[in-house]
Design a protein around this motif. Structure first.
Motif, PDB file in Angstrom:
ATOM      1  N   ALA A 174       0.770  -0.934  -0.008  1.00  0.00           N
ATOM      2  CA  ALA A 174      -0.090  -0.009   0.027  1.00  0.00           C
ATOM      3  C   ALA A 174       0.777   1.119   0.099  1.00  0.00           C
ATOM      4  O   ALA A 174       0.543   2.381  -0.749  1.00  0.00           O
ATOM      5  CB  ALA A 174      -1.030   0.024   1.090  1.00  0.00           C
ATOM      6  N   GLY A 175       1.674   1.275   0.920  1.00  0.00           N
ATOM      7  CA  GLY A 175       2.644   2.570   1.134  1.00  0.00           C
ATOM      8  C   GLY A 175       3.495   2.831  -0.195  1.00  0.00           C
ATOM      9  O   GLY A 175       3.225   4.060  -0.804  1.00  0.00           O
ATOM     10  N   SER A 176       4.395   1.987  -0.783  1.00  0.00           N
ATOM     11  CA  SER A 176       5.078   2.091  -1.791  1.00  0.00           C
ATOM     12  C   SER A 176       4.512   2.067  -3.153  1.00  0.00           C
ATOM     13  O   SER A 176       4.890   2.379  -4.165  1.00  0.00           O
ATOM     14  CB  SER A 176       6.374   1.321  -1.685  1.00  0.00           C
ATOM     15  N   GLN A 177       3.547   1.329  -3.018  1.00  0.00           N
ATOM     16  CA  GLN A 177       2.578   0.938  -4.693  1.00  0.00           C
ATOM     17  C   GLN A 177       3.617  -0.062  -5.132  1.00  0.00           C
ATOM     18  O   GLN A 177       3.303  -0.239  -6.460  1.00  0.00           O
ATOM     19  CB  GLN A 177       2.173   2.211  -5.159  1.00  0.00           C
ATOM     20  N   ALA A 178       4.531  -0.487  -4.578  1.00  0.00           N
ATOM     21  CA  ALA A 178       5.218  -1.576  -5.362  1.00  0.00           C
ATOM     22  C   ALA A 178       4.625  -2.807  -5.394  1.00  0.00           C
ATOM     23  O   ALA A 178       4.000  -3.367  -4.491  1.00  0.00           O
ATOM     24  CB  ALA A 178       6.621  -1.724  -4.724  1.00  0.00           C
ATOM     25  N   MET A 179       5.024  -3.694  -6.597  1.00  0.00           N
ATOM     26  CA  MET A 179       4.454  -5.283  -6.647  1.00  0.00           C
ATOM     27  C   MET A 179       5.180  -5.911  -5.642  1.00  0.00           C
ATOM     28  O   MET A 179       6.502  -6.291  -6.244  1.00  0.00           O
ATOM     29  CB  MET A 179       4.497  -5.578  -8.201  1.00  0.00           C
ATOM     30  N   VAL A 180       4.521  -6.531  -4.566  1.00  0.00           N
ATOM     31  CA  VAL A 180       5.574  -7.332  -3.784  1.00  0.00           C
ATOM     32  C   VAL A 180       5.260  -8.898  -4.042  1.00  0.00           C
ATOM     33  O   VAL A 180       5.936  -9.575  -3.367  1.00  0.00           O
ATOM     34  CB  VAL A 180       5.213  -6.955  -2.294  1.00  0.00           C
ATOM     35  N   ALA A 181       4.050  -9.117  -4.565  1.00  0.00           N
ATOM     36  CA  ALA A 181       3.845 -10.621  -4.824  1.00  0.00           C
ATOM     37  C   ALA A 181       2.763 -10.668  -5.849  1.00  0.00           C
ATOM     38  O   ALA A 181       2.336  -9.791  -6.552  1.00  0.00           O
ATOM     39  CB  ALA A 181       3.229 -11.312  -3.456  1.00  0.00           C
ATOM     40  N   THR A 182       2.473 -11.911  -6.488  1.00  0.00           N
ATOM     41  CA  THR A 182       1.581 -12.219  -7.342  1.00  0.00           C
ATOM     42  C   THR A 182       0.611 -13.587  -6.900  1.00  0.00           C
ATOM     43  O   THR A 182       1.103 -14.133  -5.978  1.00  0.00           O
ATOM     44  CB  THR A 182       1.905 -12.393  -8.949  1.00  0.00           C
ATOM     45  N   GLU A 183      -0.528 -13.354  -7.292  1.00  0.00           N
ATOM     46  CA  GLU A 183      -1.515 -14.519  -7.216  1.00  0.00           C
ATOM     47  C   GLU A 183      -1.689 -15.186  -8.543  1.00  0.00           C
ATOM     48  O   GLU A 183      -1.963 -14.736  -9.572  1.00  0.00           O
ATOM     49  CB  GLU A 183      -2.822 -14.394  -6.589  1.00  0.00           C
ATOM     50  N   ALA A 184      -1.551 -16.539  -8.465  1.00  0.00           N
ATOM     51  CA  ALA A 184      -1.702 -17.329  -9.775  1.00  0.00           C
ATOM     52  C   ALA A 184      -3.164 -17.901  -9.748  1.00  0.00           C
ATOM     53  O   ALA A 184      -3.495 -18.569  -8.858  1.00  0.00           O
ATOM     54  CB  ALA A 184      -0.673 -18.662  -9.715  1.00  0.00           C
ATOM     55  N   LEU A 185      -3.575 -17.531 -10.851  1.00  0.00           N
ATOM     56  CA  LEU A 185      -5.151 -17.995 -10.991  1.00  0.00           C
ATOM     57  C   LEU A 185      -5.310 -18.877 -12.272  1.00  0.00           C
ATOM     58  O   LEU A 185      -4.748 -18.109 -13.530  1.00  0.00           O
ATOM     59  CB  LEU A 185      -6.149 -16.910 -11.158  1.00  0.00           C
ATOM     60  N   VAL A 186      -5.756 -19.806 -12.414  1.00  0.00           N
ATOM     61  CA  VAL A 186      -6.095 -20.813 -13.279  1.00  0.00           C
ATOM     62  C   VAL A 186      -7.033 -20.171 -14.422  1.00  0.00           C
ATOM     63  O   VAL A 186      -8.143 -19.767 -13.985  1.00  0.00           O
ATOM     64  CB  VAL A 186      -6.348 -22.313 -12.769  1.00  0.00           C
ATOM     65  N   ARG A 187      -6.687 -20.566 -15.555  1.00  0.00           N
ATOM     66  CA  ARG A 187      -7.514 -20.237 -16.691  1.00  0.00           C
ATOM     67  C   ARG A 187      -7.882 -21.286 -17.728  1.00  0.00           C
ATOM     68  O   ARG A 187      -6.741 -22.014 -17.823  1.00  0.00           O
ATOM     69  CB  ARG A 187      -7.087 -18.796 -17.475  1.00  0.00           C
ATOM     70  N   TRP A 188      -8.525 -21.319 -18.322  1.00  0.00           N
ATOM     71  CA  TRP A 188      -8.861 -22.365 -19.448  1.00  0.00           C
ATOM     72  C   TRP A 188      -9.335 -21.881 -20.501  1.00  0.00           C
ATOM     73  O   TRP A 188     -10.227 -21.043 -20.717  1.00  0.00           O
ATOM     74  CB  TRP A 188     -10.075 -23.154 -19.113  1.00  0.00           C
ATOM     75  N   ASN A 189      -8.394 -21.659 -21.713  1.00  0.00           N
ATOM     76  CA  ASN A 189      -8.965 -21.190 -22.947  1.00  0.00           C
ATOM     77  C   ASN A 189      -9.429 -22.588 -24.123  1.00  0.00           C
ATOM     78  O   ASN A 189      -8.731 -23.169 -24.610  1.00  0.00           O
ATOM     79  CB  ASN A 189      -7.657 -20.730 -23.766  1.00  0.00           C
ATOM     80  N   HIS A 190     -10.764 -22.490 -23.681  1.00  0.00           N
ATOM     81  CA  HIS A 190     -11.646 -23.415 -24.312  1.00  0.00           C
ATOM     82  C   HIS A 190     -11.878 -23.400 -25.899  1.00  0.00           C
ATOM     83  O   HIS A 190     -12.062 -22.274 -26.151  1.00  0.00           O
ATOM     84  CB  HIS A 190     -12.981 -23.585 -23.673  1.00  0.00           C
ATOM     85  N   PRO A 191     -11.555 -24.342 -26.475  1.00  0.00           N
ATOM     86  CA  PRO A 191     -11.558 -24.239 -27.981  1.00  0.00           C
ATOM     87  C   PRO A 191     -12.882 -23.581 -28.558  1.00  0.00           C
ATOM     88  O   PRO A 191     -12.823 -23.062 -29.440  1.00  0.00           O
ATOM     89  CB  PRO A 191     -11.545 -25.524 -28.400  1.00  0.00           C
ATOM     90  N   GLN A 192     -14.223 -23.899 -27.928  1.00  0.00           N
ATOM     91  CA  GLN A 192     -15.299 -23.284 -28.242  1.00  0.00           C
ATOM     92  C   GLN A 192     -15.653 -22.115 -27.483  1.00  0.00           C
ATOM     93  O   GLN A 192     -15.995 -21.048 -27.803  1.00  0.00           O
ATOM     94  CB  GLN A 192     -16.486 -24.032 -28.125  1.00  0.00           C
ATOM     95  N   HIS A 193     -15.485 -22.138 -26.094  1.00  0.00           N
ATOM     96  CA  HIS A 193     -16.180 -21.091 -25.234  1.00  0.00           C
ATOM     97  C   HIS A 193     -15.325 -19.991 -25.027  1.00  0.00           C
ATOM     98  O   HIS A 193     -15.591 -18.972 -24.427  1.00  0.00           O
ATOM     99  CB  HIS A 193     -16.446 -21.585 -24.030  1.00  0.00           C
ATOM    100  N   GLY A 194     -13.931 -20.046 -25.362  1.00  0.00           N
ATOM    101  CA  GLY A 194     -12.964 -19.026 -25.058  1.00  0.00           C
ATOM    102  C   GLY A 194     -12.444 -19.148 -23.693  1.00  0.00           C
ATOM    103  O   GLY A 194     -12.521 -20.033 -23.071  1.00  0.00           O
TER     104      GLY A 194
END
Ligand code: C2E
Ligand code: CA
Ligand code: CA
Length: 617
Positions: A385-405
């Motif tokens: 919050a203070g420095s506004q620096a990125m200190v970590a990330t969260e990995a979130l799974v995604r699926w690029n489906h052939p029909q549904h995108g």
């Protein structure tokens, strides 16, 4: 008892009280009663009272007094600024007045003759309540013996004053909204809620139920047949009487799980029914009762009418995951019922929308995507919050489906869970994150620590630490480059082996966070024994900050608790500047949300971090 332990106990108690649904729904006066009692009992103070400032800012009136061992007293007492100038000045300027020896303290000695002596008071701890910038009242703790107020006690009094301030803000807002609310949420002909309220109710139910998987609800879209003919034959007034009569009948129907009934259009009603899991079994009976209520004869000006309705039925979550999708499904089903001959009921099924997805096909496609490693991972920055620096990330799974995108995990995690695929899916995400770290390092980037979500199925499997250790080794990654997030729900079981698994992950150098905190009801004493170093406040509490007093109060007490436990806190789902500011001021030092960045592919993350770096230089 150590000060730290006391501090935690106090804040835990406040958290527990402010979490209670009866407290949240109580009126202001009962909230004050509960808060004063809590303070009296916990700090063992003889008298705890709340006082309210008058609009002219020169007098405080007692609202409630709790006396230890004697209960509540609402006898009015008045103190004026004219009689007690030093006290009022201190209140306006000081954060708290901690007068261990109140009879000698310059701020409070004015009270000696008329107040302290007759009541036997020696010591006083007062915390002013501010609404915005205005001093609106005070919480007063009065002890019958001289005592030195400790830091945890002072911090607790302040926390209670803050809680009251939030209650006040909320009250004022509610008063101004009530009038407006009626106009925008109710239908004047039938007195029923309108489409807008129906939408809001569906939204609320979804919010609630998306956290609990065994609950769902049914939306019945009830459309009266041939109302136009009645309007043509008897005039609009006749049509209105029919609508009002049917509204009344529907309102009086007793149905199991019955939730909101709304008039969502000229001749259209929506009814919501809550249930456990799938409710198809009872549906026929339900619809029959509604049809009966509609078709009982209606007598208007000597004419007897018999109405029928076409009913479209859909269910959350099966037929739509958000409000608009559900309404669309309900409407599509209703039209279908009408087309197939009126006075019918039609349940939604996927053929009714061309975009609908088949669950079974999805399952086998998902199995394939996991085994062929074609699932993707997006990363969302976590910001200091203070420095506004990125200190970590969260990995979130995604699926690029052939029909549904691109599909979000909410759309396919359930499928994975039901098909027993969570462990494989989790492993596939872990591997992808490790691969991305390795590749980023090879290209000279320094990726921040990545937090990976673990499913309950994964932490219940004692092979997990070995799997993680194997991957760290295989991709040449250091344990502290990974963190794991576990939901409150997943750790609710009390298993020794799960505790062992968590400890082993920590031993590998990985920090652990509790995810979606506040939505489950973790036993706080247990939290202390588990090796978590971070706590993520669920998005549903952040969403209405700073407008919703209850959410603010809950967030504040979570922050207090975390501080006491020495844990870092991440505020999730920060979307607005107001939320960012409020959280920052309250000391929530880590933030995540669309305000900073949506989850993005690894390439975009690397760009984002380069940009951040350059702008910081
Ligand atoms: P979560 O762990 O609470 O993740 C945060 C979710 O909030 C993500 O949704 C993210 O895109 C969303 N979000 C972040 N900031 C904002 C914001 O400012 N506003 C709004 N409206 N949303 C925001 P997503 O990616 O759809 O993930 C949903 C849930 O699926 C996650 O909730 C997590 O519980 C689960 N999940 C995601 N990836 C994995 C995984 O690899 N394994 C497991 N077991 N669960 C996962
Ligand atoms: Ca998470
Ligand atoms: Ca979360």
């Amino acid at each position: 008892m150590s000060q730290n332990k006391t501090f935690i106990d106090f804040h835990e108690a406040l958290l527990r009280l402010s979490h209670r649904s009866d407290f949240i729904n109580d009126n202001r006066s009962r909230k004050l009663a509960a808060l004063s009692e809590l303070a009296g009992q916990l700090l063992q103070v003889e008298r705890v009272s709340f006082w309210k400032m008058n609009p002219e800012d020169n007098r405080i009136d007692s609202e409630v007094l709790f006396r230890l061992g004697q209960g509540h007293d609402y006898h009015p007492i008045v103190l004026t600024a004219g009689d007690n100038p030093d006290y009022f000045r201190a209140l306006r300027t000081a954060r708290v007045i901690d007068a261990g020896n109140a009879r000698d303290d310059y701020r409070t000695r004015d009270f000696n003759e008329k107040y302290f002596k007759p009541l036997g008071i020696h010591s006083l701890l007062d915390a002013p309540i501010f609404d915005g910038g205005r001093l609106s009242g005070v919480i007063c703790l009065e002890a019958e013996t001289p005592r030195t107020w400790t830091l945890p006690e002072i911090s607790f009094a302040t926390a209670i004053a803050d809680t009251v301030s939030l209650i006040n803000t909320h009250e004022a807002w509610i008063r101004s909204q009530k009038q407006l609310d009626y106009v925008t949420h109710y239908d004047s002909l039938t007195g029923l809620p309108n489409l807008q309220s129906c939408r809001e109710r569906i939204h609320t139910l979804i919010q609630k139920m998306s956290r609990r998987q065994d609950e769902g609800f049914t939306l019945l879209w009830i459309d009266l047949d041939r109302l136009k003919a009645i309007n043509d034959g008897m005039g609009a007034a006749g049509g209105n009487r029919v609508i009002a009569e049917i509204a009344n009948r529907l309102r009086n129907l007793y149905l199991e799980g019955r939730d909101k009934l709304a008039r969502i259009g000229g001749d259209e009603f929506a009814m919501l029914i809550r249930h456990q899991g799938n409710a198809d079994l009872k549906l026929d009976h339900l619809v029959q009762q509604i049809q009966h209520a509609v078709s009982d004869p209606i007598v208007i000006d000597d004419r007897t009418l018999r109405m029928t309705a076409s009913i479209g039925v859909c269910q959350y979550p099966r037929d739509g995951l958000d409000t608009e999708a559900l309404l669309r499904s309900g409407e599509a089903a209703m039209y279908h019922a009408k087309e197939s001959g009126r006075a019918r009921m039609q349940t939604f099924h996927s053929d009714l929308h061309s975009t609908a997805r088949s669950r079974f096909a999805l399952e086998s496609e998902l199995r394939q995507a996991i085994s062929q490693h074609t699932l993707d991972v997006f990363y969302q920055p976590i910001i200091e919050a203070g420095s506004q620096a990125m200190v970590a990330t969260e990995a979130l799974v995604r699926w690029n489906h052939p029909q549904h995108g691109w599909m979000s995990p909410i759309e396919f995690l359930d499928v994975a869970r039901n098909a027993g695929l969570m462990q494989e899916l989790g492993e596939s995400v872990l591997r992808r994150v490790c691969l991305d770290h390795q590749e980023a390092a090879r290209r000279g980037h320094d990726l921040p620590t990545t937090a990976i979500n673990l499913a309950a199925e994964q932490i219940m499997d004692d092979r997990l630490p070995r799997v993680v250790a194997g991957m760290l080794d295989e991709y040449g990654i250091n344990g502290h480059q990974l963190q794991f997030e576990v939901t409150e729900d997943a750790i609710k079981g009390d298993s020794k082996s799960m505790q062992g698994t968590l400890n082993e992950l920590v031993a590998l150098g990985c920090n652990l966070s509790i995810d979606d905190f506040g939505t489950g009801y973790s036993s706080l004493s247990r939290l202390k024994h588990l090796p978590f170093s971070r706590l993520k406040i669920d998005r549903s509490f952040i969403r209405d900050i700073p407008d919703d007093a209850d959410d603010c109060a809950i967030t504040l007490s979570i922050l207090g608790l975390a501080r006491g436990l020495g844990m870092q806190v991440v505020g999730e789902g920060v979307e607005t500047e107001e939320q960012r500011q409020w959280l920052t001021v309250q000391g929530c030092n880590l933030l995540q949300g669309y305000l900073f960045s949506k989850p993005v592919p690894i390439e975009a993350l690397l760009e984002y971090s380069d940009r951040r770096l350059h702008s910081a230089l």
